[in-house]
Design a protein around this motif. Sequence first.
Motif, PDB file in Angstrom:
ATOM      1  N   ASP A  43      -4.509  10.919 -64.022  1.00 64.06           N
ATOM      2  CA  ASP A  43      -3.967   9.882 -62.664  1.00 64.06           C
ATOM      3  C   ASP A  43      -3.309  10.905 -61.798  1.00 64.06           C
ATOM      4  OD1 ASP A  43      -3.233   7.793 -61.276  1.00 64.06           O
ATOM      5  OD2 ASP A  43      -2.133   7.027 -62.458  1.00 64.06           O
ATOM      6  N   LYS A  44      -4.002  11.180 -60.513  1.00 66.84           N
ATOM      7  CA  LYS A  44      -3.392  11.994 -59.286  1.00 66.84           C
ATOM      8  C   LYS A  44      -2.333  11.180 -58.579  1.00 66.84           C
ATOM      9  CE  LYS A  44      -4.700  14.766 -55.503  1.00 66.84           C
ATOM     10  NZ  LYS A  44      -5.577  15.480 -54.692  1.00 66.84           N
ATOM     11  N   ASP A  45      -2.412   9.788 -58.554  1.00 64.09           N
ATOM     12  CA  ASP A  45      -1.033   9.267 -58.003  1.00 64.09           C
ATOM     13  C   ASP A  45       0.088   9.341 -58.709  1.00 64.09           C
ATOM     14  OD1 ASP A  45      -2.778   8.641 -55.600  1.00 64.09           O
ATOM     15  OD2 ASP A  45      -3.244   6.655 -56.444  1.00 64.09           O
ATOM     16  N   ALA A  46      -0.163   9.021 -60.030  1.00 68.11           N
ATOM     17  CA  ALA A  46       1.086   9.024 -61.010  1.00 68.11           C
ATOM     18  C   ALA A  46       1.298  10.382 -61.260  1.00 68.11           C
ATOM     19  CB  ALA A  46       0.762   8.654 -62.236  1.00 68.11           C
ATOM     20  N   ALA A  47       0.645  11.486 -60.777  1.00 67.97           N
ATOM     21  CA  ALA A  47       0.971  12.845 -61.317  1.00 67.97           C
ATOM     22  C   ALA A  47       1.922  13.261 -59.937  1.00 67.97           C
ATOM     23  CB  ALA A  47      -0.078  13.678 -61.369  1.00 67.97           C
ATOM     24  N   ALA A  48       1.292  12.908 -58.735  1.00 68.23           N
ATOM     25  CA  ALA A  48       2.008  13.283 -57.600  1.00 68.23           C
ATOM     26  C   ALA A  48       3.256  12.811 -57.252  1.00 68.23           C
ATOM     27  CB  ALA A  48       1.020  12.805 -56.213  1.00 68.23           C
ATOM     28  N   THR A  49       3.419  11.444 -58.003  1.00 67.62           N
ATOM     29  CA  THR A  49       4.772  10.640 -57.874  1.00 67.62           C
ATOM     30  C   THR A  49       5.807  11.508 -58.728  1.00 67.62           C
ATOM     31  OG1 THR A  49       3.745   8.721 -57.495  1.00 67.62           O
ATOM     32  CG2 THR A  49       5.999   8.292 -58.251  1.00 67.62           C
ATOM     33  N   ALA A  50       5.334  11.774 -60.110  1.00 65.94           N
ATOM     34  CA  ALA A  50       6.159  12.422 -61.002  1.00 65.94           C
ATOM     35  C   ALA A  50       6.724  13.773 -60.541  1.00 65.94           C
ATOM     36  CB  ALA A  50       5.452  12.605 -62.308  1.00 65.94           C
ATOM     37  N   LEU A  51       5.624  14.627 -59.860  1.00 67.66           N
ATOM     38  CA  LEU A  51       6.040  15.930 -59.308  1.00 67.66           C
ATOM     39  C   LEU A  51       7.250  15.611 -58.223  1.00 67.66           C
ATOM     40  CD1 LEU A  51       5.508  18.937 -59.318  1.00 67.66           C
ATOM     41  CD2 LEU A  51       3.802  18.405 -57.375  1.00 67.66           C
ATOM     42  N   ASN A  70      13.757  31.722 -58.733  1.00 65.52           N
ATOM     43  CA  ASN A  70      12.143  32.127 -58.873  1.00 65.52           C
ATOM     44  C   ASN A  70      11.419  31.536 -59.710  1.00 65.52           C
ATOM     45  OD1 ASN A  70      12.679  33.836 -56.846  1.00 65.52           O
ATOM     46  ND2 ASN A  70      12.323  35.720 -57.874  1.00 65.52           N
ATOM     47  N   THR A  71      12.189  31.164 -60.867  1.00 64.18           N
ATOM     48  CA  THR A  71      11.519  30.328 -62.167  1.00 64.18           C
ATOM     49  C   THR A  71      11.245  28.964 -61.632  1.00 64.18           C
ATOM     50  OG1 THR A  71      12.771  31.785 -63.587  1.00 64.18           O
ATOM     51  CG2 THR A  71      11.920  29.643 -64.436  1.00 64.18           C
ATOM     52  N   ALA A  72      12.278  28.372 -60.991  1.00 63.07           N
ATOM     53  CA  ALA A  72      11.807  27.065 -60.660  1.00 63.07           C
ATOM     54  C   ALA A  72      10.869  27.069 -59.709  1.00 63.07           C
ATOM     55  CB  ALA A  72      13.232  26.410 -59.888  1.00 63.07           C
ATOM     56  N   SER A  73      10.611  27.900 -58.538  1.00 63.75           N
ATOM     57  CA  SER A  73       9.713  27.648 -57.555  1.00 63.75           C
ATOM     58  C   SER A  73       8.432  28.023 -58.309  1.00 63.75           C
ATOM     59  CB  SER A  73      10.134  28.971 -56.613  1.00 63.75           C
ATOM     60  OG  SER A  73      11.210  28.724 -55.731  1.00 63.75           O
ATOM     61  N   ARG A  74       8.353  28.852 -59.271  1.00 64.42           N
ATOM     62  CA  ARG A  74       7.216  29.198 -60.037  1.00 64.42           C
ATOM     63  C   ARG A  74       6.411  28.099 -60.562  1.00 64.42           C
ATOM     64  NH1 ARG A  74       8.633  33.007 -63.351  1.00 64.42           N
ATOM     65  NH2 ARG A  74       9.074  31.855 -65.215  1.00 64.42           N
ATOM     66  N   LYS A  75       7.450  27.342 -61.396  1.00 63.27           N
ATOM     67  CA  LYS A  75       7.157  26.149 -62.193  1.00 63.27           C
ATOM     68  C   LYS A  75       6.598  25.043 -61.063  1.00 63.27           C
ATOM     69  CE  LYS A  75      10.352  26.580 -66.167  1.00 63.27           C
ATOM     70  NZ  LYS A  75       9.319  26.331 -67.118  1.00 63.27           N
ATOM     71  N   MET A  76       7.261  24.774 -60.022  1.00 65.76           N
ATOM     72  CA  MET A  76       6.950  23.796 -58.879  1.00 65.76           C
ATOM     73  C   MET A  76       5.519  24.284 -58.299  1.00 65.76           C
ATOM     74  SD  MET A  76       8.805  21.490 -58.706  1.00 65.76           S
ATOM     75  CE  MET A  76       7.546  20.574 -57.565  1.00 65.76           C
ATOM     76  N   SER A  77       5.253  25.395 -58.304  1.00 64.82           N
ATOM     77  CA  SER A  77       4.107  26.094 -57.570  1.00 64.82           C
ATOM     78  C   SER A  77       2.865  25.588 -58.635  1.00 64.82           C
ATOM     79  CB  SER A  77       4.286  27.373 -57.210  1.00 64.82           C
ATOM     80  OG  SER A  77       2.887  27.993 -56.690  1.00 64.82           O
ATOM     81  N   ARG A  78       2.994  26.164 -59.497  1.00 59.79           N
ATOM     82  CA  ARG A  78       1.968  25.923 -60.874  1.00 59.79           C
ATOM     83  C   ARG A  78       1.818  24.419 -60.983  1.00 59.79           C
ATOM     84  NH1 ARG A  78       3.608  30.578 -64.956  1.00 59.79           N
ATOM     85  NH2 ARG A  78       2.823  32.143 -63.495  1.00 59.79           N
ATOM     86  N   LEU A  79       2.866  23.625 -61.126  1.00 53.83           N
ATOM     87  CA  LEU A  79       2.441  22.090 -61.073  1.00 53.83           C
ATOM     88  C   LEU A  79       1.811  21.626 -60.058  1.00 53.83           C
ATOM     89  CD1 LEU A  79       5.720  20.890 -62.758  1.00 53.83           C
ATOM     90  CD2 LEU A  79       3.501  21.136 -63.920  1.00 53.83           C
ATOM     91  N   SER A  80       2.108  21.708 -58.614  1.00 54.71           N
ATOM     92  CA  SER A  80       1.600  21.359 -57.543  1.00 54.71           C
ATOM     93  C   SER A  80       0.276  21.555 -57.513  1.00 54.71           C
ATOM     94  CB  SER A  80       2.584  21.554 -56.510  1.00 54.71           C
ATOM     95  OG  SER A  80       2.484  23.044 -56.168  1.00 54.71           O
ATOM     96  N   ASN A  81      -0.138  22.933 -57.822  1.00 57.29           N
ATOM     97  CA  ASN A  81      -1.558  23.462 -57.862  1.00 57.29           C
ATOM     98  C   ASN A  81      -2.446  22.473 -58.754  1.00 57.29           C
ATOM     99  OD1 ASN A  81      -1.391  25.423 -55.870  1.00 57.29           O
ATOM    100  ND2 ASN A  81      -1.027  27.029 -57.285  1.00 57.29           N
ATOM    101  N   ARG A  82      -1.741  22.147 -60.027  1.00 61.27           N
ATOM    102  CA  ARG A  82      -2.443  21.290 -60.851  1.00 61.27           C
ATOM    103  C   ARG A  82      -2.726  19.980 -60.512  1.00 61.27           C
ATOM    104  NH1 ARG A  82       0.309  22.381 -66.451  1.00 61.27           N
ATOM    105  NH2 ARG A  82      -1.356  20.843 -67.084  1.00 61.27           N
ATOM    106  N   VAL A  83      -1.946  19.529 -59.794  1.00 66.07           N
ATOM    107  CA  VAL A  83      -1.848  18.197 -59.243  1.00 66.07           C
ATOM    108  C   VAL A  83      -2.874  18.077 -58.230  1.00 66.07           C
ATOM    109  CG1 VAL A  83      -0.780  16.166 -58.136  1.00 66.07           C
ATOM    110  CG2 VAL A  83       0.524  17.366 -59.787  1.00 66.07           C
ATOM    111  N   LYS A  84      -2.926  18.764 -57.478  1.00 64.61           N
ATOM    112  CA  LYS A  84      -3.940  19.026 -56.461  1.00 64.61           C
ATOM    113  C   LYS A  84      -5.494  19.243 -56.909  1.00 64.61           C
ATOM    114  CE  LYS A  84      -1.350  21.376 -52.979  1.00 64.61           C
ATOM    115  NZ  LYS A  84      -1.120  22.994 -52.330  1.00 64.61           N
ATOM    116  N   ALA A  85      -5.521  19.842 -58.051  1.00 61.64           N
ATOM    117  CA  ALA A  85      -6.812  20.168 -58.545  1.00 61.64           C
ATOM    118  C   ALA A  85      -7.485  18.804 -59.252  1.00 61.64           C
ATOM    119  CB  ALA A  85      -6.831  21.195 -59.507  1.00 61.64           C
ATOM    120  N   LEU A  86      -6.651  17.930 -59.445  1.00 60.53           N
ATOM    121  CA  LEU A  86      -6.825  16.656 -60.094  1.00 60.53           C
ATOM    122  C   LEU A  86      -8.097  15.975 -59.090  1.00 60.53           C
ATOM    123  CD1 LEU A  86      -3.948  15.082 -61.626  1.00 60.53           C
ATOM    124  CD2 LEU A  86      -5.689  16.015 -62.754  1.00 60.53           C
ATOM    125  N   GLY A  87      -7.970  15.984 -57.747  1.00 61.60           N
ATOM    126  CA  GLY A  87      -8.578  15.295 -56.650  1.00 61.60           C
ATOM    127  C   GLY A  87      -9.933  15.307 -57.061  1.00 61.60           C
TER     128      GLY A  87
END
Length: 87
Positions: A43-51, A70-87
């Motif tokens: 669910d892309k919408d739910a994933a984007a909201t949760a992110l 850097n750890t937090a930035s890396r986690k956010m970057s990887r999660l946002s890439n996975r959410v984008k890939a749901l499209g």
Amino acid sequence: MANTPQSKKRARQNEARYQINKARRSRIRTYLRRVEEAIASGDKDAAATALREAQPELMRGVTKGVYHQNTASRKMSRLSNRVKALG
């Protein structure tokens, strides 16, 4: 074991910080788990909201010293890439 008054106080402070940081880490992991579950469900919408909800929590962990920037930035970057890939 701590012998001097100063070392006893430091031991008390360390235990208090440990409990606070443990609670913060747990709270952040909960938000990250919600994003992971939304991604897994597809669910892309739910994933984007949760992110969006997870990002401030993760960055608050950085300002409080629970996570490195850097750890937090890396986690956010990887999660946002996975959410984008749901499209």
